[in-house]
Design a protein around this motif. Structure first.
Motif, PDB file in Angstrom:
ATOM      1  N   PRO A  34     -35.441  88.555  32.785  1.00  0.00           N
ATOM      2  CA  PRO A  34     -34.562  89.706  32.559  1.00  0.00           C
ATOM      3  C   PRO A  34     -34.903  90.928  33.408  1.00  0.00           C
ATOM      4  CG  PRO A  34     -35.970  89.282  30.654  1.00  0.00           C
ATOM      5  CD  PRO A  34     -36.105  88.108  31.545  1.00  0.00           C
ATOM      6  N   GLU A  35     -36.186  91.188  33.630  1.00  0.00           N
ATOM      7  CA  GLU A  35     -36.544  92.361  34.435  1.00  0.00           C
ATOM      8  C   GLU A  35     -36.044  92.210  35.863  1.00  0.00           C
ATOM      9  OE1 GLU A  35     -40.608  93.493  34.231  1.00  0.00           O
ATOM     10  OE2 GLU A  35     -40.647  93.613  32.045  1.00  0.00           O
ATOM     11  N   VAL A  36     -36.170  91.017  36.410  1.00  0.00           N
ATOM     12  CA  VAL A  36     -35.684  90.763  37.768  1.00  0.00           C
ATOM     13  C   VAL A  36     -34.166  90.881  37.801  1.00  0.00           C
ATOM     14  CG1 VAL A  36     -35.496  89.050  39.612  1.00  0.00           C
ATOM     15  CG2 VAL A  36     -37.642  89.292  38.338  1.00  0.00           C
ATOM     16  N   LEU A  37     -33.498  90.338  36.795  1.00  0.00           N
ATOM     17  CA  LEU A  37     -32.030  90.406  36.742  1.00  0.00           C
ATOM     18  C   LEU A  37     -31.557  91.857  36.670  1.00  0.00           C
ATOM     19  CD1 LEU A  37     -29.284  89.030  36.579  1.00  0.00           C
ATOM     20  CD2 LEU A  37     -29.633  88.770  34.108  1.00  0.00           C
ATOM     21  N   ARG A  38     -32.227  92.677  35.872  1.00  0.00           N
ATOM     22  CA  ARG A  38     -31.839  94.086  35.776  1.00  0.00           C
ATOM     23  C   ARG A  38     -31.990  94.781  37.125  1.00  0.00           C
ATOM     24  NH1 ARG A  38     -34.378  93.669  30.466  1.00  0.00           N
ATOM     25  NH2 ARG A  38     -36.376  94.385  31.301  1.00  0.00           N
ATOM     26  N   THR A  39     -33.108  94.529  37.795  1.00  0.00           N
ATOM     27  CA  THR A  39     -33.344  95.162  39.098  1.00  0.00           C
ATOM     28  C   THR A  39     -32.303  94.723  40.122  1.00  0.00           C
ATOM     29  OG1 THR A  39     -35.726  95.320  38.678  1.00  0.00           O
ATOM     30  CG2 THR A  39     -35.008  95.432  40.975  1.00  0.00           C
ATOM     31  N   LEU A  40     -32.022  93.424  40.160  1.00  0.00           N
ATOM     32  CA  LEU A  40     -31.025  92.916  41.103  1.00  0.00           C
ATOM     33  C   LEU A  40     -29.642  93.478  40.800  1.00  0.00           C
ATOM     34  CD1 LEU A  40     -32.086  89.149  41.290  1.00  0.00           C
ATOM     35  CD2 LEU A  40     -32.390  90.887  43.076  1.00  0.00           C
ATOM     36  N   GLY A  41     -29.308  93.587  39.515  1.00  0.00           N
ATOM     37  CA  GLY A  41     -27.996  94.111  39.140  1.00  0.00           C
ATOM     38  C   GLY A  41     -27.821  95.564  39.544  1.00  0.00           C
ATOM     39  N   ASP A  42     -28.811  96.388  39.263  1.00  0.00           N
ATOM     40  CA  ASP A  42     -28.754  97.792  39.668  1.00  0.00           C
ATOM     41  C   ASP A  42     -28.538  97.922  41.169  1.00  0.00           C
ATOM     42  OD1 ASP A  42     -29.033  99.137  37.219  1.00  0.00           O
ATOM     43  OD2 ASP A  42     -31.217  99.054  37.283  1.00  0.00           O
ATOM     44  N   ARG A  43     -29.319  97.145  41.932  1.00  0.00           N
ATOM     45  CA  ARG A  43     -29.271  97.253  43.390  1.00  0.00           C
ATOM     46  C   ARG A  43     -27.942  96.755  43.946  1.00  0.00           C
ATOM     47  NH1 ARG A  43     -33.508  93.636  45.726  1.00  0.00           N
ATOM     48  NH2 ARG A  43     -34.879  95.112  44.632  1.00  0.00           N
ATOM     49  N   LEU A  44     -27.501  95.591  43.470  1.00  0.00           N
ATOM     50  CA  LEU A  44     -26.257  95.004  43.968  1.00  0.00           C
ATOM     51  C   LEU A  44     -25.078  95.945  43.744  1.00  0.00           C
ATOM     52  CD1 LEU A  44     -24.587  92.409  44.866  1.00  0.00           C
ATOM     53  CD2 LEU A  44     -24.350  91.976  42.421  1.00  0.00           C
ATOM     54  N   SER A  45     -24.939  96.450  42.536  1.00  0.00           N
ATOM     55  CA  SER A  45     -23.786  97.282  42.218  1.00  0.00           C
ATOM     56  C   SER A  45     -23.851  98.618  42.947  1.00  0.00           C
ATOM     57  CB  SER A  45     -23.714  97.496  40.702  1.00  0.00           C
ATOM     58  OG  SER A  45     -22.523  98.147  40.339  1.00  0.00           O
ATOM     59  N   HIS A  46     -25.038  99.216  43.013  1.00  0.00           N
ATOM     60  CA  HIS A  46     -25.162 100.489  43.733  1.00  0.00           C
ATOM     61  C   HIS A  46     -24.796 100.323  45.199  1.00  0.00           C
ATOM     62  CE1 HIS A  46     -26.756 104.227  45.361  1.00  0.00           C
ATOM     63  NE2 HIS A  46     -27.418 103.496  46.230  1.00  0.00           N
ATOM     64  N   GLU A  47     -25.334  99.292  45.829  1.00  0.00           N
ATOM     65  CA  GLU A  47     -25.080  99.115  47.266  1.00  0.00           C
ATOM     66  C   GLU A  47     -23.602  98.869  47.528  1.00  0.00           C
ATOM     67  OE1 GLU A  47     -27.751  96.060  48.545  1.00  0.00           O
ATOM     68  OE2 GLU A  47     -29.499  97.409  48.564  1.00  0.00           O
ATOM     69  N   PHE A  48     -22.952  98.089  46.663  1.00  0.00           N
ATOM     70  CA  PHE A  48     -21.524  97.855  46.837  1.00  0.00           C
ATOM     71  C   PHE A  48     -20.732  99.147  46.677  1.00  0.00           C
ATOM     72  CE2 PHE A  48     -17.480  97.355  44.576  1.00  0.00           C
ATOM     73  CZ  PHE A  48     -16.722  96.804  45.605  1.00  0.00           C
ATOM     74  N   LEU A  49     -20.971  99.890  45.600  1.00  0.00           N
ATOM     75  CA  LEU A  49     -20.198 101.109  45.336  1.00  0.00           C
ATOM     76  C   LEU A  49     -20.456 102.169  46.401  1.00  0.00           C
ATOM     77  CD1 LEU A  49     -20.663 101.353  41.473  1.00  0.00           C
ATOM     78  CD2 LEU A  49     -18.556 100.771  42.683  1.00  0.00           C
ATOM     79  N   PHE A  50     -21.713 102.345  46.766  1.00  0.00           N
ATOM     80  CA  PHE A  50     -22.056 103.371  47.755  1.00  0.00           C
ATOM     81  C   PHE A  50     -21.412 103.053  49.104  1.00  0.00           C
ATOM     82  CE2 PHE A  50     -24.798 105.764  50.640  1.00  0.00           C
ATOM     83  CZ  PHE A  50     -24.912 106.979  49.969  1.00  0.00           C
ATOM     84  N   SER A  51     -21.468 101.781  49.498  1.00  0.00           N
ATOM     85  CA  SER A  51     -20.864 101.379  50.766  1.00  0.00           C
ATOM     86  C   SER A  51     -19.347 101.528  50.728  1.00  0.00           C
ATOM     87  CB  SER A  51     -21.244  99.934  51.078  1.00  0.00           C
ATOM     88  OG  SER A  51     -20.567  99.468  52.233  1.00  0.00           O
ATOM     89  N   ALA A  52     -18.728 101.104  49.628  1.00  0.00           N
ATOM     90  CA  ALA A  52     -17.267 101.174  49.532  1.00  0.00           C
ATOM     91  C   ALA A  52     -16.783 102.621  49.528  1.00  0.00           C
ATOM     92  CB  ALA A  52     -16.804 100.454  48.271  1.00  0.00           C
ATOM     93  N   LEU A  53     -17.463 103.495  48.811  1.00  0.00           N
ATOM     94  CA  LEU A  53     -17.057 104.906  48.802  1.00  0.00           C
ATOM     95  C   LEU A  53     -17.271 105.541  50.175  1.00  0.00           C
ATOM     96  CD1 LEU A  53     -18.407 105.970  45.304  1.00  0.00           C
ATOM     97  CD2 LEU A  53     -16.009 105.936  46.019  1.00  0.00           C
ATOM     98  N   GLY A  54     -18.320 105.139  50.854  1.00  0.00           N
ATOM     99  CA  GLY A  54     -18.537 105.650  52.204  1.00  0.00           C
ATOM    100  C   GLY A  54     -17.433 105.248  53.161  1.00  0.00           C
ATOM    101  N   ARG A  55     -16.851 104.076  52.920  1.00  0.00           N
ATOM    102  CA  ARG A  55     -15.763 103.589  53.763  1.00  0.00           C
ATOM    103  C   ARG A  55     -14.422 104.210  53.368  1.00  0.00           C
ATOM    104  NH1 ARG A  55     -16.379  98.933  52.391  1.00  0.00           N
ATOM    105  NH2 ARG A  55     -14.565  98.487  51.076  1.00  0.00           N
ATOM    106  N   LEU A  56     -14.175 104.286  52.057  1.00  0.00           N
ATOM    107  CA  LEU A  56     -12.878 104.738  51.568  1.00  0.00           C
ATOM    108  C   LEU A  56     -12.760 106.255  51.473  1.00  0.00           C
ATOM    109  CD1 LEU A  56     -12.445 102.124  48.702  1.00  0.00           C
ATOM    110  CD2 LEU A  56     -11.180 102.169  50.859  1.00  0.00           C
TER     111      LEU A  56
END
Length: 263
Positions: A34-56
């Motif tokens: 679970p700790e690894v899953l939480r870390t991966l989830g935070d990172r995946l979603s942040h990177e997607f949202l940050f990149s998409a907002l930077g583009r849009l």
């Protein structure tokens, strides 16, 4: 995703897509770490949202729970406030759906758009099409208060006892406010410590739907502040707000109780 979409649609679509990516990550990784899953989830979603907002929305600033605080946001006209994964504990527990993705836009001093994706529940609530609130709640129905599953403030139980209300523990702040929006609960009350990204998107949707949302002393919720701490919140149907604010003050005054103290 086209950059010509309006801000409401951008918030909705990005929150929804981030949520779908998180569901796929859950399926791939499983729940044994679970700790690894939480870390991966935070990172995946942040990177997607940050990149998409930077583009849009390349001219806009971003305040994210998972990103460095770019202080240029304090002089920006438009700031996206995001919580890439609200309710990380619940995200990493099999079978739980009370976690969310938050995307909100603060513009010229107020929240103007927002979306809360509830991926495991298969829905996104947003300012594109805010939930419809019934004109009245049944007068004979017991009040229902949703509060933190893991750190409920002590005074919430005292308040519930005073009101004869049922307490519904849940995970994510977004899931709890959505429970009020969907009629599952009547009140969301928290005073154990939060930040702007915990409430910006759900409060934007709550305001659009006509709910009351304030600090527990009745003062206004403010966003894009130098200190992003926003420790307490009340969200409820508007006709309940005056009674609840008075009850919070009364309960907090008993024996010198501090409504900001967690359990």
């Amino acid at each position: 995703m086209s950059s010509i979409r309006n801000d409401h649609e951008v918030a909705r679509d990005l929150a929804t897509e981030a949520g779908q990516q998180l569901l796929r990550l859950r399926d791939r990784h499983g729940f044994e770490e679970p700790e690894v899953l939480r870390t991966l989830g935070d990172r995946l979603s942040h990177e997607f949202l940050f990149s998409a907002l930077g583009r849009l929305r390349p001219s806009d600033a971003v305040l994210s729970e998972e990103g460095a605080d770019d202080r240029r946001r304090l002089t920006a006209r438009r700031v996206w406030i995001i919580d890439p994964l609200d309710g990380t504990r619940e995200f990493a527990e099999a079978g739980r759906g009370d976690w969310a993705v938050h995307v909100a836009l603060w513009e010229n001093g107020r929240l103007t758009a927002g979306a809360v994706a509830l991926p495991a529940q298969g829905s996104t609530l947003s300012t594109v099409d805010p939930p419809w609130l019934p004109e009245q709640r049944p007068s004979d129905q017991r009040l229902r208060i949703t509060t933190s599953r893991t750190r409920p403030p002590e005074f919430v139980q005292r308040l519930a006892t005073q009101l004869g209300a049922e307490v519904l523990p849940m995970g994510s702040a977004g899931a709890k406010i959505c429970a009020v929006l969907l009629g599952i609960a009547d009140i969301y009350l928290h005073a154990g410590g939060q930040y702007e990204w915990d409430s910006a998107a759900p409060v934007a949707v709550a305001h659009a739907a006509g709910l009351h949302a304030s600090r527990i002393d009745g003062s206004k919720l403010t966003y894009n502040e130098a200190d992003p701490s926003l420790p307490d919140i009340l969200v409820c149907r508007p006709e309940l707000s005056s009674m609840l604010l008075a009850s919070v003050r009364e309960v907090a005054d008993l024996d010198g109780a501090d409504p900001h103290a967690g359990a």
